[in-house]
Design an enzyme around this catalytic site. Structure first.
Site, mmCIF file in Angstrom:
data_model
loop_
_atom_site.group_PDB
_atom_site.id
_atom_site.type_symbol
_atom_site.label_atom_id
_atom_site.label_comp_id
_atom_site.label_asym_id
_atom_site.label_seq_id
_atom_site.Cartn_x
_atom_site.Cartn_y
_atom_site.Cartn_z
ATOM 1 N N HIS A 497 -50.069 79.643 63.681
ATOM 2 C CA HIS A 497 -49.218 78.704 62.937
ATOM 3 C C HIS A 497 -49.883 77.327 62.817
ATOM 4 O O HIS A 497 -50.033 76.787 61.723
ATOM 5 C CB HIS A 497 -47.856 78.576 63.642
ATOM 6 C CG HIS A 497 -46.951 77.553 63.028
ATOM 7 N ND1 HIS A 497 -45.938 77.877 62.164
ATOM 8 C CD2 HIS A 497 -46.911 76.191 63.135
ATOM 9 C CE1 HIS A 497 -45.320 76.773 61.768
ATOM 10 N NE2 HIS A 497 -45.889 75.728 62.351
ATOM 11 N N GLU A 498 -50.285 76.779 63.948
ATOM 12 C CA GLU A 498 -50.880 75.435 63.925
ATOM 13 C C GLU A 498 -52.185 75.431 63.135
ATOM 14 O O GLU A 498 -52.527 74.442 62.485
ATOM 15 C CB GLU A 498 -51.090 74.901 65.348
ATOM 16 C CG GLU A 498 -49.793 74.658 66.116
ATOM 17 C CD GLU A 498 -48.794 73.782 65.376
ATOM 18 O OE1 GLU A 498 -49.213 72.901 64.611
ATOM 19 O OE2 GLU A 498 -47.578 74.005 65.555
ATOM 20 N N HIS A 501 -51.525 74.722 59.550
ATOM 21 C CA HIS A 501 -51.467 73.282 59.248
ATOM 22 C C HIS A 501 -52.895 72.728 59.167
ATOM 23 O O HIS A 501 -53.208 71.900 58.315
ATOM 24 C CB HIS A 501 -50.744 72.521 60.357
ATOM 25 C CG HIS A 501 -49.252 72.697 60.374
ATOM 26 N ND1 HIS A 501 -48.459 72.475 59.277
ATOM 27 C CD2 HIS A 501 -48.405 73.040 61.396
ATOM 28 C CE1 HIS A 501 -47.177 72.681 59.621
ATOM 29 N NE2 HIS A 501 -47.125 73.026 60.895
ATOM 30 N N HIS A 504 -54.478 73.349 55.910
ATOM 31 C CA HIS A 504 -53.911 72.448 54.898
ATOM 32 C C HIS A 504 -54.657 71.104 54.929
ATOM 33 O O HIS A 504 -54.926 70.503 53.893
ATOM 34 C CB HIS A 504 -52.420 72.253 55.211
ATOM 35 C CG HIS A 504 -51.561 71.903 54.041
ATOM 36 N ND1 HIS A 504 -50.220 71.674 54.168
ATOM 37 C CD2 HIS A 504 -51.840 71.726 52.732
ATOM 38 C CE1 HIS A 504 -49.704 71.382 52.980
ATOM 39 N NE2 HIS A 504 -50.671 71.399 52.093
HETATM 40 ZN ZN LIG Z 1 -45.470 73.719 62.056
#
Ligand SMILES: [Zn+2]
Length: 709
Positions: A497-498, A501, A504
Site C-alpha cells: 500500500h505505502e 503512494h 505516485h
Molecule cells: Zn494510504
C-alpha cells in the site's frame, strides 16, 4: 495513509545548482544545514549534520524570506503576468519548505522532546504566516486579474489549471472577505490551531492515563510471556511495581482483546478505551470538541457556507455533503446486516462453549479469531514464515514494480540516515535512467508515531528542476538480533500500500510543485496506493516472494487458497466500524453554528442511531473524543475518503484484470494517464481518461462482501 505538509501548501522542496531554480540568500550561518540546498544527490537531507537547534532559526529565517518574497510579488510595479505572479509564487518559500519538510517528516518518524515543544510553538506561527499570504489583498488582486482573463493568456493546460487552483485556494482561504472579516478569520484560525493542539495533547495524555492496570499475572492469561513481562515493566515505570499495565492504542479496538481469555479483564480494557476523553478529569476533550465544532461552523458561515462539511467537501471530488451522505447510507444497511450475521456466528461459538453471555464489543475479536480458525482451518501465524521482510521487499514489492512498470532498484549505503535501520535505494526507470531515491523506514520505535505513511523529502517539479526523494514508514516490531523479521498479512499488505503512494510520488512528471505527486484531493489520494495492494496476492508475485525463510520452500497452494478464501471474512465488522466513525465525522461537521449540542455523548448516540450504525457489539472505530483524524488531523469532514477512493481502486483492479493483468502495457497506461499526472487536472476527468468511463460501485460491493442484501 499519506502525509502531506498541510501547513504550507504553496511551498516546495527544491535543490540548487546551475540547473535549478534560484533562491534568495539567507542570513543563516553557513553551518546550518538548511542554509543552502544539501550538496548530496538531488538535495537529499544531511541527516548526519542536522541538529535540534538548527530548526528554529531556519524556520524563522524561512518565514522572513518568504514574507519578503510575497511582498515583492504583491508590490511589483509591473502589471501582473502569469510569470511574475503565479510562477514567482511557485518558486517562493524554498528555505521554509526545505526545513519544514525535514522537520515534519522527522517529527512523525523520529521525534524527541525538543521537536514536540517546537511543534507546539510553530503551529500557530505557521498558521499566521499562511494567513498573511492568503489574505494579502494586493497579492490576490494580481491573481484575480489573471484569473479573469485566463482564456486570453494562451497558457498550456497545466498552467491554466494552476491559475485556476491559485484563485480557488485564495478564495477558500478568505481572500474575498472584507478587511474586518479577514481579521475575524485570522483570529478564528489562530484559535482553531490552539484547540487542535489541545485536542491532540489530551488524546496522547489520556491514552497514557487510560492504561489498564491489573494486579496478577493470571488475569493476563492469553498474552505471551514476553508481552506480560513488558506490561510489568510499564507498570514499574509508573511506580506500580508488582502490577501490570496495558497501554491503550489509538483505535477503539485493542490488539490484546483478541488474546485475553478473562472476560472481565477484556471488559475493563474495552471500557477504558471507549471512555477516553469523555469521562471527566484533566484530559477530557468534551469542551474542546464542542468549541472546535462551533468555531469550524462559524468559520464556514463567515466564508459563505451552511456548515463546515459543505465548505470542506466543495474542494474534494465528492463536492457535497449530500454525495457523501448518499454513499455512506448506501453502505450502512448491507454492512450492518453483514456484521449482524457475523455476530450471530460468534454467538454460536460462545453458546457452544457454554459461555452464558451475549456477545458484546469486548468479545468480538477474541471469538471472531476462533470462527476464522474453525471455518478456514488456518491460523494467521502459519503465514508469517513465508513473509520475511527483505524477501517481501525485494522479491515482492520491487519485483511487482519491475514487472508492471519496468523499475529496478539498487540499495546504497553512502547516504546518511537518521536511524541505522533506515535503508536507501536508487530507483531506475525502464530505460536505465535514475528516476528517484527511495527511503524505507520499516521498524517501530518508541519515538515514531503509529500507523504507516509516505512522504516526499523532495518533490518532483520540472520548473524547480527537482527529482523525487520519497520515503515509506511502517511500524513492524523489530525482532531480537539475529532473528528474521516475519510479517503478518496486514503488514505485508501495508508494505505494498505505502509503496503505491511512493509510486505516485516517484512517477510524478509535472511542471509545478503545487501539483507534484500526491498533491491531489484528499478523497482521491488513497486510490493509487490501494491499487498497488493488488500485487501482494497476485499469483506470479506471491510465487516469487512467499518462500519459507528457513527452507526456501514455496508457500503451499492450499495455504494460499485459504488466505484468498478468507479475504471477505470479518468485512461486516470492518466496514461497520469504519462507517460509524465516518458518520460521526459528517454529523459533527454538518451542523450549523447554532445547532451545536451541549450533550456530546447524547449527540453521538443519537447520530449513530439515526444513521442505522448503532449495533453495540461494533462500536465506531474512533469515538468523538479521541477521533484525531478529524479533530486534530487533516481529515475533518474527510474520513469518508478511504471508502470513497476504494471505489476507484476496485474498479481499477477490474480494469487490470480485463486487460490481461500484470503486463507492462497496463502499468505504462496507468502511469501515463494517472500516476505521472499528480494534481494537474480535475481528478475525476483524469480517472475518466484513464478508464474510458466513470467508476462503478459494484466491484467495491463485491470486494467488501456486501452484494447479498
Ligand atoms: Zn494510504
Amino acid at each position: 495513509m499519506n502525509q502531506t505538509n498541510i501547513f504550507i501548501a504553496t511551498a516546495v522542496a527544491a535543490v540548487c545548482g546551475s540547473a535549478y531554480a534560484a533562491e534568495p540568500a539567507s542570513m543563516l550561518p553557513a553551518s546550518n544545514p538548511f542554509a543552502t540546498v544539501s550538496p548530496l544527490q538531488w538535495g537529499y537531507p544531511q541527516f548526519d549534520k542536522i541538529k535540534n537547534e538548527d530548526y528554529a532559526p531556519a524556520f524563522a529565517e524561512g518565514m522572513r524570506i518568504n514574507a519578503a518574497e510575497i511582498e515583492a510579488i504583491a508590490n511589483n510595479p509591473k502589471p501582473a503576468t502569469f510569470d511574475n505572479t503565479i510562477v514567482a509564487l511557485e518558486k517562493s518559500g524554498q528555505l521554509l519548505s526545505r526545513v519544514s519538510t525535514v522537520f515534519f517528516s522527522l517529527s512523525g518518524a523520529n521525534t524527541n522532546d525538543t521537536f514536540k515543544a517546537l511543534e507546539r510553538e510553530l503551529s500557530p506561527k505557521l498558521s499566521a504566516h499562511s494567513d498573511a499570504i492568503r489574505l494579502n489583498a494586493k497579492l490576490y488582486a494580481r491573481i484575480k486579474s489573471l484569473y479573469d482573463k485566463r482564456d486570453k493568456l494562451h497558457l498550456d493546460a497545466e498552467s491554466k489549471y494552476l491559475l485556476q487552483r491559485y484563485n480557488t485556494d485564495f478564495v477558500r482561504a478568505g481572500a474575498r472577505l472584507s478587511d474586518a472579516d479577514k481579521e475575524k478569520l485570522k483570529a478564528m484560525n489562530g484559535e482553531l490551531a490552539k484547540l487542535q493542539t489541545s485536542f491532540a495533547q489530551n488524546v496522547l495524555e489520556e491514552a497514557n492515563a487510560s492504561a489498564l492496570i491489573v494486579d496478577t499475572r493470571e488475569e493476563l492469561a492469553g498474552m505471551s510471556d514476553k508481552a506480560i513481562d513488558a506490561a510489568a515493566a510499564v507498570a514499574k515505570t509508573r511506580g506500580l511495581e508488582g502490577k501490570f499495565a496495558i497501554p491503550v492504542v489509538n483505535t477503539t479496538g485493542q490488539a490484546n482483546l483478541a488474546v485475553l481469555t478473562n472476560r472481565a479483564v477484556r471488559e475493563r480494557l474495552m471500557a477504558a478505551s471507549l471512555a477516553r476523553g469523555s469521562h471527566g478529569g484533566k484530559f477530557d476533550n468534551t469542551d474542546v470538541v464542542l468549541k472546535l465544532a462551533r468555531l469550524r461552523a462559524e468559520k464556514a458561515a463567515l466564508l459563505g457556507y451552511p456548515n463546515f462539511a459543505a465548505y470542506s467537501l466543495e474542494d474534494q471530488t465528492a463536492q457535497t455533503p449530500e454525495a457523501v451522505n448518499k454513499m455512506l447510507s448506501e453502505f450502512a444497511r448491507p454492512a450492518v446486516a453483514n456484521a449482524k450475521k457475523e455476530g450471530a456466528e460468534i454467538q454460536q461459538v460462545i453458546d457452544k462453549e457454554n459461555g452464558g453471555f451475549q456477545l458484546a464489543a469486548q468479545d468480538w475479536s477474541f471469538y471472531s479469531d476462533k470462527v476464522r480458525a474453525e471455518r478456514f482451518n488456518f491460523d494467521q501465524n502459519q503465514l508469517k514464515p513465508y513473509f520475511e521482510l527483505n524477501n517481501v521487499l525485494t522479491n515482492g514489492v520491487f519485483f511487482a514494480a519491475n514487472k508492471v512498470y519496468g523499475l529496478t532498484f539498487k540499495e546504497r549505503k553512502d547516504l546518511p540516515v537518521y536511524d541505522p535501520d533506515v535503508r536507501v535505494w536508487d530507483v531506475f526507470d525502464a530505460d536505465g535512467k535514475q528516476l528517484a531515491i527511495f527511503i524505507g523506514d520499516y521498524y517501530a520505535r518508541s519515538n515514531k508515531r503509529g500507523g504507516a505513511w509516505m512522504n516526499a523529502y523532495v518533490s518532483q517539479s520540472k520548473l524547480m528542476g527537482t527529482h523525487p526523494i520519497i520515503a515509506n514508514h511502517l511500524n513492524i516490531p523489530k525482532p531480537n538480533a539475529g532473528e528474521p523479521t516475519l510479517l503478518t498479512y496486514d503488514e505485508l499488505r501495508t508494505a505494498f500500500h505505502e509503496f503505491g503512494h511512493a509510486l505516485h510520488g516517484m512517477f510524478s512528471n509535472v511542471n509545478y510543485p503545487r501539483f507534484s505527486g500526491t498533491r491531489v484531493p484528499r478523497d482521491f489520494v488513497e486510490f493509487p496506493s490501494q491499487v498497488n495492494e493488488m500485487w501482494s496476492v497476485w499469483p506470479e508475485v506471491l510465487a516469487n516472494y512467499a518462500k519459507h525463510y528457513q527452507t526456501g520452500a514455496a508457500m503451499p497452494q492450499e495455504l494460499l487458497d485459504k488466505v484468498i478464501a478468507s479475504k471477505k471474512f470479518n468485512e461486516g465488522f470492518r466496514t461497520t466500524e469504519y462507517l460509524a466513525a465516518s458518520m460521526l465525522d459528517q454529523k459533527w461537521h454538518q451542523l450549523g453554528a447554532s445547532q451545536i449540542p451541549t450533550d456530546l455523548l447524547g449527540f453521538e448516540a443519537a447520530s449513530l442511531k439515526a444513521a442505522g450504525v448503532d449495533y453495540a457489539p461494533v462500536p465506531p472505530r474512533y469515538r468523538t473524543t479521541y477521533f484525531s483524524h478529524v479533530f486534530s488531523g487533516g481529515y475533518s469532514a474527510g474520513y469518508y475518503g478511504y471508502l470513497w477512493s476504494e471505489k476507484l481502486d476496485a474498479d481499477t483492479v477490474n480494469w487490470f484484470n480485463e486487460h490481461g493483468g500484470m503486463l507492462r502495457k497496463n502499468g505504462d497506461w496507468f502511469r501515463k494517464m494517472l500516476l505521472s499526472r499528480g494534481g494537474t487536472m480535475d481528478a475525476m476527468d483524469m480517472y475518466r481518461k484513464f478508464r474510458g468511463r466513470d467508476a462503478t460501485i459494484e466491484p467495491l460491493l463485491e470486494r467488501r462482501g456486501l452484494t447479498e442484501k
